[in-house]
Motif scaffolding. Sequence first.
Motif, PDB file in Angstrom:
ATOM      1  N   THR A  80      42.394  47.748  40.531  1.00 16.88           N
ATOM      2  CA  THR A  80      43.804  47.540  40.310  1.00 16.88           C
ATOM      3  C   THR A  80      44.468  46.482  41.144  1.00 16.88           C
ATOM      4  OG1 THR A  80      43.783  50.179  40.157  1.00 16.88           O
ATOM      5  CG2 THR A  80      45.898  48.979  40.640  1.00 16.88           C
ATOM      6  N   GLU A  81      44.038  46.412  42.396  1.00 16.04           N
ATOM      7  CA  GLU A  81      44.560  45.388  43.423  1.00 16.04           C
ATOM      8  C   GLU A  81      43.897  44.077  42.895  1.00 16.04           C
ATOM      9  OE1 GLU A  81      42.764  47.910  44.384  1.00 16.04           O
ATOM     10  OE2 GLU A  81      43.789  49.132  45.767  1.00 16.04           O
ATOM     11  N   GLY A  82      42.872  43.982  42.288  1.00 18.28           N
ATOM     12  CA  GLY A  82      42.445  42.656  42.035  1.00 18.28           C
ATOM     13  C   GLY A  82      42.950  42.098  40.607  1.00 18.28           C
ATOM     14  N   ALA A  83      43.318  43.264  39.526  1.00 20.01           N
ATOM     15  CA  ALA A  83      43.981  42.815  38.474  1.00 20.01           C
ATOM     16  C   ALA A  83      45.572  42.242  39.054  1.00 20.01           C
ATOM     17  CB  ALA A  83      44.082  44.080  37.592  1.00 20.01           C
ATOM     18  N   VAL A  88      46.687  40.247  35.441  1.00 25.14           N
ATOM     19  CA  VAL A  88      46.017  40.639  34.308  1.00 25.14           C
ATOM     20  C   VAL A  88      46.113  42.202  34.142  1.00 25.14           C
ATOM     21  CG1 VAL A  88      44.466  38.559  33.814  1.00 25.14           C
ATOM     22  CG2 VAL A  88      43.616  40.514  34.778  1.00 25.14           C
ATOM     23  N   PRO A  89      45.860  42.850  33.260  1.00 30.75           N
ATOM     24  CA  PRO A  89      45.841  44.216  33.302  1.00 30.75           C
ATOM     25  C   PRO A  89      44.423  44.610  33.797  1.00 30.75           C
ATOM     26  CG  PRO A  89      46.657  43.559  31.150  1.00 30.75           C
ATOM     27  CD  PRO A  89      46.294  42.287  31.679  1.00 30.75           C
ATOM     28  N   ALA A  90      44.510  46.049  34.254  1.00 25.41           N
ATOM     29  CA  ALA A  90      43.313  46.342  34.914  1.00 25.41           C
ATOM     30  C   ALA A  90      42.016  46.496  33.855  1.00 25.41           C
ATOM     31  CB  ALA A  90      43.396  47.995  35.443  1.00 25.41           C
ATOM     32  N   VAL A 116      32.972  52.269  43.190  1.00 27.10           N
ATOM     33  CA  VAL A 116      33.935  51.710  43.260  1.00 27.10           C
ATOM     34  C   VAL A 116      33.525  50.284  43.862  1.00 27.10           C
ATOM     35  CG1 VAL A 116      36.326  51.413  44.346  1.00 27.10           C
ATOM     36  CG2 VAL A 116      35.305  53.875  43.807  1.00 27.10           C
ATOM     37  N   TRP A 117      33.814  49.494  42.700  1.00 27.77           N
ATOM     38  CA  TRP A 117      33.525  47.955  42.953  1.00 27.77           C
ATOM     39  C   TRP A 117      34.610  47.266  43.968  1.00 27.77           C
ATOM     40  CZ3 TRP A 117      28.426  46.981  42.841  1.00 27.77           C
ATOM     41  CH2 TRP A 117      27.802  47.643  42.006  1.00 27.77           C
ATOM     42  N   LEU A 118      34.407  46.370  44.812  1.00 28.60           N
ATOM     43  CA  LEU A 118      35.214  45.499  45.669  1.00 28.60           C
ATOM     44  C   LEU A 118      35.039  43.988  45.427  1.00 28.60           C
ATOM     45  CD1 LEU A 118      35.566  47.674  48.853  1.00 28.60           C
ATOM     46  CD2 LEU A 118      36.978  48.090  46.834  1.00 28.60           C
ATOM     47  N   TYR A 119      36.095  43.422  45.300  1.00 33.65           N
ATOM     48  CA  TYR A 119      35.961  41.983  45.112  1.00 33.65           C
ATOM     49  C   TYR A 119      36.691  41.255  46.157  1.00 33.65           C
ATOM     50  CZ  TYR A 119      34.695  43.886  40.554  1.00 33.65           C
ATOM     51  OH  TYR A 119      34.349  44.685  39.656  1.00 33.65           O
ATOM     52  N   LEU A 120      36.413  40.061  46.685  1.00 29.75           N
ATOM     53  CA  LEU A 120      37.135  39.305  47.467  1.00 29.75           C
ATOM     54  C   LEU A 120      38.507  38.721  46.745  1.00 29.75           C
ATOM     55  CD1 LEU A 120      34.320  37.139  49.480  1.00 29.75           C
ATOM     56  CD2 LEU A 120      35.617  38.879  50.099  1.00 29.75           C
ATOM     57  N   ALA A 121      39.622  39.165  47.306  1.00 29.91           N
ATOM     58  CA  ALA A 121      40.952  38.739  46.911  1.00 29.91           C
ATOM     59  C   ALA A 121      41.061  37.133  46.918  1.00 29.91           C
ATOM     60  CB  ALA A 121      42.058  39.240  47.806  1.00 29.91           C
ATOM     61  N   GLU A 123      38.600  35.099  46.216  1.00 29.75           N
ATOM     62  CA  GLU A 123      37.787  34.623  45.163  1.00 29.75           C
ATOM     63  C   GLU A 123      38.541  34.750  43.831  1.00 29.75           C
ATOM     64  OE1 GLU A 123      33.270  34.941  46.818  1.00 29.75           O
ATOM     65  OE2 GLU A 123      33.816  36.098  45.075  1.00 29.75           O
ATOM     66  N   LEU A 124      39.281  36.040  43.691  1.00 29.60           N
ATOM     67  CA  LEU A 124      39.953  36.148  42.605  1.00 29.60           C
ATOM     68  C   LEU A 124      41.103  35.352  42.459  1.00 29.60           C
ATOM     69  CD1 LEU A 124      39.995  40.326  42.875  1.00 29.60           C
ATOM     70  CD2 LEU A 124      38.373  38.706  41.672  1.00 29.60           C
ATOM     71  N   GLU A 125      41.635  34.921  43.440  1.00 29.38           N
ATOM     72  CA  GLU A 125      43.073  33.971  43.472  1.00 29.38           C
ATOM     73  C   GLU A 125      42.476  32.664  42.789  1.00 29.38           C
ATOM     74  OE1 GLU A 125      46.600  32.344  46.005  1.00 29.38           O
ATOM     75  OE2 GLU A 125      45.086  33.724  46.821  1.00 29.38           O
ATOM     76  N   GLN A 126      41.403  32.326  43.348  1.00 25.57           N
ATOM     77  CA  GLN A 126      40.823  30.969  43.065  1.00 25.57           C
ATOM     78  C   GLN A 126      40.458  30.714  41.334  1.00 25.57           C
ATOM     79  OE1 GLN A 126      37.464  29.699  45.428  1.00 25.57           O
ATOM     80  NE2 GLN A 126      38.646  30.114  47.301  1.00 25.57           N
ATOM     81  N   PHE A 127      39.817  32.127  40.915  1.00 32.70           N
ATOM     82  CA  PHE A 127      39.532  32.080  39.812  1.00 32.70           C
ATOM     83  C   PHE A 127      40.785  31.909  38.718  1.00 32.70           C
ATOM     84  CE2 PHE A 127      38.550  34.462  35.563  1.00 32.70           C
ATOM     85  CZ  PHE A 127      37.261  33.870  35.558  1.00 32.70           C
ATOM     86  N   ALA A 128      41.905  32.846  39.143  1.00 32.58           N
ATOM     87  CA  ALA A 128      42.906  32.716  38.202  1.00 32.58           C
ATOM     88  C   ALA A 128      43.832  31.436  38.283  1.00 32.58           C
ATOM     89  CB  ALA A 128      43.925  33.799  38.882  1.00 32.58           C
ATOM     90  N   THR A 129      43.577  30.549  39.430  1.00 33.40           N
ATOM     91  CA  THR A 129      44.468  29.332  39.576  1.00 33.40           C
ATOM     92  C   THR A 129      43.662  28.309  38.776  1.00 33.40           C
ATOM     93  OG1 THR A 129      43.501  29.103  41.923  1.00 33.40           O
ATOM     94  CG2 THR A 129      45.728  30.342  41.368  1.00 33.40           C
ATOM     95  N   ASP A 130      42.297  28.646  38.446  1.00 31.76           N
ATOM     96  CA  ASP A 130      41.452  27.488  37.875  1.00 31.76           C
ATOM     97  C   ASP A 130      42.044  27.164  36.454  1.00 31.76           C
ATOM     98  OD1 ASP A 130      39.678  25.562  36.845  1.00 31.76           O
ATOM     99  OD2 ASP A 130      38.003  26.752  37.842  1.00 31.76           O
ATOM    100  N   GLY A 131      42.514  26.403  36.186  1.00 28.58           N
ATOM    101  CA  GLY A 131      42.979  25.983  34.634  1.00 28.58           C
ATOM    102  C   GLY A 131      41.906  26.175  33.535  1.00 28.58           C
ATOM    103  N   THR A 132      40.594  26.070  33.908  1.00 29.03           N
ATOM    104  CA  THR A 132      39.469  26.159  32.778  1.00 29.03           C
ATOM    105  C   THR A 132      39.246  27.535  32.538  1.00 29.03           C
ATOM    106  OG1 THR A 132      37.711  26.243  34.666  1.00 29.03           O
ATOM    107  CG2 THR A 132      38.346  24.274  33.639  1.00 29.03           C
ATOM    108  N   ASN A 133      40.155  28.747  33.324  1.00 30.12           N
ATOM    109  CA  ASN A 133      39.851  30.144  33.056  1.00 30.12           C
ATOM    110  C   ASN A 133      40.864  30.496  32.554  1.00 30.12           C
ATOM    111  OD1 ASN A 133      37.045  30.073  34.431  1.00 30.12           O
ATOM    112  ND2 ASN A 133      38.255  30.229  36.303  1.00 30.12           N
TER     113      ASN A 133
END
Length: 322
Positions: A80-83, A88-90, A116-121, A123-133
């Motif tokens: 939820t927090e990662g989305a 993006v939606p969960a 319950v999987w946990l992700y680095l916030a 890394e998620l922010e870098q993925f979202a700000t990368d225009g190729t994604n």
Amino acid sequence: MSGNTVTRPLSASCTPSRAARELDLKRSEFDLAVHLGRIRSLPDEGGGGRRVARAEIERLRSEPGFPEALRASVLAVGTTEGAAVMGVPAARFTRLARLGLVVPVKFYLNSYRAVVWLYLADELEQFATDGTNAFLLTGRTPEVLRSQLDAGVDLRSRNWRGRHLGFLHRQAEGPWQRAGVLAGFLDPLQVAAVVEDPYERSHLNRFRPRPPAQGTPGTPAAHLVEKIMTADDPDEIDWLRYDLERTLAEARAEQPAPRPAWKPAPTPPAGPPDRPEDTDRPDRPTRGLLTWLRRRNVTHRTYSALNNPSWTTDTSRRPSRS
């Protein structure tokens, strides 16, 4: 008083708990920072686990934005927090995670034994700000990715294993330790197929990593964690087996596995000399045969006496012949 006060010099290193306090981190945040290489640790010379050098603590404390920047670099969030971080939606976030496009950094089991999987916030922010994604965050999922999802692909466990393997490899101190790390991600039957020598397997098991603590060993939760820890994809298994064989060859060349010392078989104590066989003496009958023969002789004598007239006829009562 001040002249008599003895000031103890600071140790060159400190325990993880002490280092976490000095860096203003929770213990879980500290462990994750070590896992990711944000904090460099070193083995304890006394064999008491790992420690953190005092110079490493001073380096981190002198960095700009301490401690907020360090704490933000190890912030782990769920689905939820990662989305929300990615905007993006969960459901879309879960699809991206199943496809292996975002990689979990750790996991835990909730009260229902669900993973319950946990992700680095970060890394998620870098993925979202990368225009190729950008095409992955909005619109319809590409057909090639939808077909993989329909086939049931889920790379979260495998990607976590790869990340955890890298962390353990960085802490390994020699080829036997690295081989033990690789063996920790393989089923015991797979390990036995690669390491046929029982002494080598016993030595290798000393360096197998423990799964992340999730309840008492033998419980359903522990079995689930062990399943996540064990490779199940054929290509992943083949890669681990190949790397294990290669690392074992290095370990054998550096230091063979210990084996029990060879001991010669004990010599039996000298007994009395064997008695020579008397070939001229006939074989003695057995005890049972002697008993039978004695019993037969007694019966024969009794039968003969009963049939003797002198025993059966009373001559004193017979009239004499005149």
